[in-house]
Design an enzyme around this catalytic site. Structure first.
Site, PDB file in Angstrom:
ATOM      1  CD  GLU A 105      32.621   2.179  -1.651  1.00  0.00           C
ATOM      2  OE1 GLU A 105      33.369   2.631  -0.768  1.00  0.00           O
ATOM      3  OE2 GLU A 105      32.964   2.022  -2.844  1.00  0.00           O
TER       4      GLU A 105
ATOM      5  CD  GLU B 204      34.588   6.622  -3.465  1.00  0.00           C
ATOM      6  OE1 GLU B 204      35.817   6.807  -3.399  1.00  0.00           O
ATOM      7  OE2 GLU B 204      33.892   6.390  -2.463  1.00  0.00           O
TER       8      GLU B 204
HETATM    9  O1  AHR Z   1      35.813   0.847   0.838  1.00  0.00           O
HETATM   10  C1  AHR Z   1      37.097   1.353   0.704  1.00  0.00           C
HETATM   11  C2  AHR Z   1      37.174   2.434  -0.381  1.00  0.00           C
HETATM   12  O2  AHR Z   1      36.451   3.550   0.001  1.00  0.00           O
HETATM   13  C3  AHR Z   1      36.590   2.071  -1.706  1.00  0.00           C
HETATM   14  O3  AHR Z   1      37.472   1.364  -2.510  1.00  0.00           O
HETATM   15  C4  AHR Z   1      36.308   3.413  -2.312  1.00  0.00           C
HETATM   16  O4  AHR Z   1      35.259   3.369  -3.253  1.00  0.00           O
HETATM   17  C5  AHR Z   1      36.024   4.278  -1.127  1.00  0.00           C
HETATM   18  O5  AHR Z   1      36.695   5.486  -1.191  1.00  0.00           O
END
Ligand code: AHR
Length: 501
Positions: free
Chosen positions: A293, A174
């Site tokens: 994610e 990110e």
């Molecule tokens: O999954 C929790 C967080 O969410 C992760 O560390 C990040 O990549 C995202 O913003």
């Protein structure tokens, strides 16, 4: 009157092979995910490595294929060398992404051992926030090179003469987000990622890399960032990442269950961007999509709940999930299946305690509703995704436009046909008819349903409020080879049909 949806399937109208890697998970050093979750030498469930047998057993059932580690935001302040070697010599450090204490008792070698136990492919994320391209390269050498050089010899000295053979590497996490340690504009990130990828691939030509795409489609730089990064990385990026967390913020379940349409759009836009760059740069290979994610996360999404206050393994974002969340989890997976030609990797975030399908409380373990939704898909994983035109009722969602009341996906696996469906209707059952051109549907091999009160959730006191049951609602209509069933309001049904030979 019952409203009927017909799902028209044709064996030759294939989208693509469903990549087994879409059934991946994500384990971050955050809250009680590692310490107190997977790794807990004090627990009566701990095995010789200190990992919890009960958690492992539950995860084994999910049949995850690939595991992303060690972050997340955590990775942008992580130095892998802190987490290898004799435990008593590893440093305890301040962890700045979540304001916690990181003792480094669990690191690369422990993670790889865990992967071997659960048959997971390791997917490591390198630190491109506060780390250097060279540190990333050295980690590849540590993991993947045969002995004879400094970092590979270090691995051997730490007990693993054979290389760990890590196939997938994320180039940071990110990096478009202002919250990310070491966040920089796209140009600078792309430069760092390019340098890192060049060094990493020079060290091991077989590895595949995932460049950071935009962290959320609502980010102002959505697609601009992705295009800039892909254009600068060219074929050094095998994949571009997508992230997405969703929630029923307005307590409007009709809208909530419609949002899978926006997941489709997110995928299709990034796919278009990757194709655009391929054509512009005349590349032989395109970047595929790594949705690394994804989950429901909103109840605990608040800044105060993201601060570990300088503690070791503080409970962070331990979201509780109900039935409607499980339906949305099913809808994410259906979207990945429908886009099998572009989505090649996906990681359910996360695995235990932190926005997770599993929760621990002391020595107890709870399977949340989303655990079962994931399992209903991952147990029917193989095959080719088929196009899913439907003809049936729909409704107008304020945010997402017209959505069919039944959300579907289908996978053809040799003589089996897997059909998945969510009935978005909140009040009534809907009929689903499967019209399959290609072979006759001979019989139902097995079918499961997840259905309960929309807001029902499992708890330690009452762990079975939401769990799948056998679904015996199908009727298969003989020689025409079609099948039909009434799907109850707000339910997820996963079915494997046996096809006539
Ligand atoms: O999954 C929790 C967080 O969410 C992760 O560390 C990040 O990549 C995202 O913003």
């Amino acid at each position: 009157m019952t409203e009927r949806t017909t799902l028209y399937l044709h064996a030759r109208h294939a989208v693509g092979e469903v990549s087994p890697r879409i059934f991946g998970g994500f384990l971050e050093h955050m809250g009680r995910a590692v310490y107190g979750g997977l790794y807990d030498p004090e627990s009566r469930h701990a095995d010789a490595d200190g990992t919890r047998g009960d958690v492992l057993e539950a995860l084994r059932e999910l049949r995850m294929t690939v595991m992303r580690y060690p972050g997340g935001n955590f990775v942008s302040g992580y130095h892998w060398r802190d987490g290898v070697g004799p435990r008593d010599r590893r440093p305890t450090v301040r962890e700045l992404a979540w304001q916690s204490i990181e003792p480094n008792r669990f690191g690369t070698d422990e993670f790889i051992r865990l992967c071997r136990k659960l048959d997971w492919q390791p997917m490591l994320a390198v630190n491109l926030g506060t780390g250097t391209p060279e540190e990333a390269r050295d980690w590849v050498e540590y993991c993947n090179s045969p002995v004879g050089t400094r970092n590979a010899d270090l691995r051997a000295a730490n007990g693993s003469a054979e290389p760990h053979a890590v196939p997938l590497w994320c180039l940071g996490n990110e990096m478009d987000g202002f919250w990310q340690l070491g966040h920089v504009p796209a140009k600078q990130y792309a430069l760092r990622a390019r340098q890192a990828a060049q060094l990493m691939k020079a060290c091991d030509r077989s590895i595949e890399t995932v460049a950071c795409g935009t962290s959320h489609p609502e980010m102002p730089s959505f697609l601009k960032w992705d295009r800039a990064v892909l254009q600068r990385l060219g074929e050094l990026a095998d994949y571009i990442s997508l992230h997405r967390y969703v929630g029923n913020y307005d307590d409007d379940s009709r809208e909530y269950l419609a949002l899978s349409k926006s997941i489709d759009r997110q995928i299709e836009s990034v796919d278009a961007c990757a194709r655009y760059v391929q054509q512009r740069l005349k590349l032989l290979r395109r970047a595929y999509l790594s949705f690394d994610e994804w989950n429901v996360w909103y109840r605990t999404f608040d800044l105060a709940k993201l601060d570990g206050q300088g503690k070791f393994a503080p409970p962070l974002i331990e979201e509780r999930y109900n039935l409607e969340d499980a339906l949305v989890v099913g809808q994410f997976l259906m979207s990945f299946i429908r886009h099998a030609d572009s989505v090649k990797i996906a990681n359910f975030s996360q695995v235990v305690n932190v926005i997770a399908p599993l929760l621990t409380l002391g020595d107890e373990l709870l399977k949340q509703s989303i655990y079962y939704a994931f399992r209903m898909f991952s147990s029917r994983r193989g095959g080719v995704s088929l196009r899913c035109p439907v003809d049936g009722p729909s409704y107008a969602s304020e945010r997402h436009g017209e959505v069919p009341c039944l959300d579907c996906a289908a996978v053809l696996d040799g003589t089996k046909l897997h059909v998945f469906a969510v009935n978005r209707h909140l009040d009534g059952p809907l009929e689903l008819a499967v019209d399959f051109a290609g072979a006759d549907i001979a019989q139902v091999a097995d079918a499961e349903i997840l259905c309960a009160d929309l807001k029902a959730e499992n708890s330690f006191e009452s762990p079975d409020e939401v769990r799948p049951e056998t679904f015996d609602g199908w009727s298969v209509s003989g020689p025409t080879g079609n099948a039909a069933a009434m799907l109850p309001a707000h339910s997820l049904v996963a079915t494997s049909f046996e096809l006539a030979g």
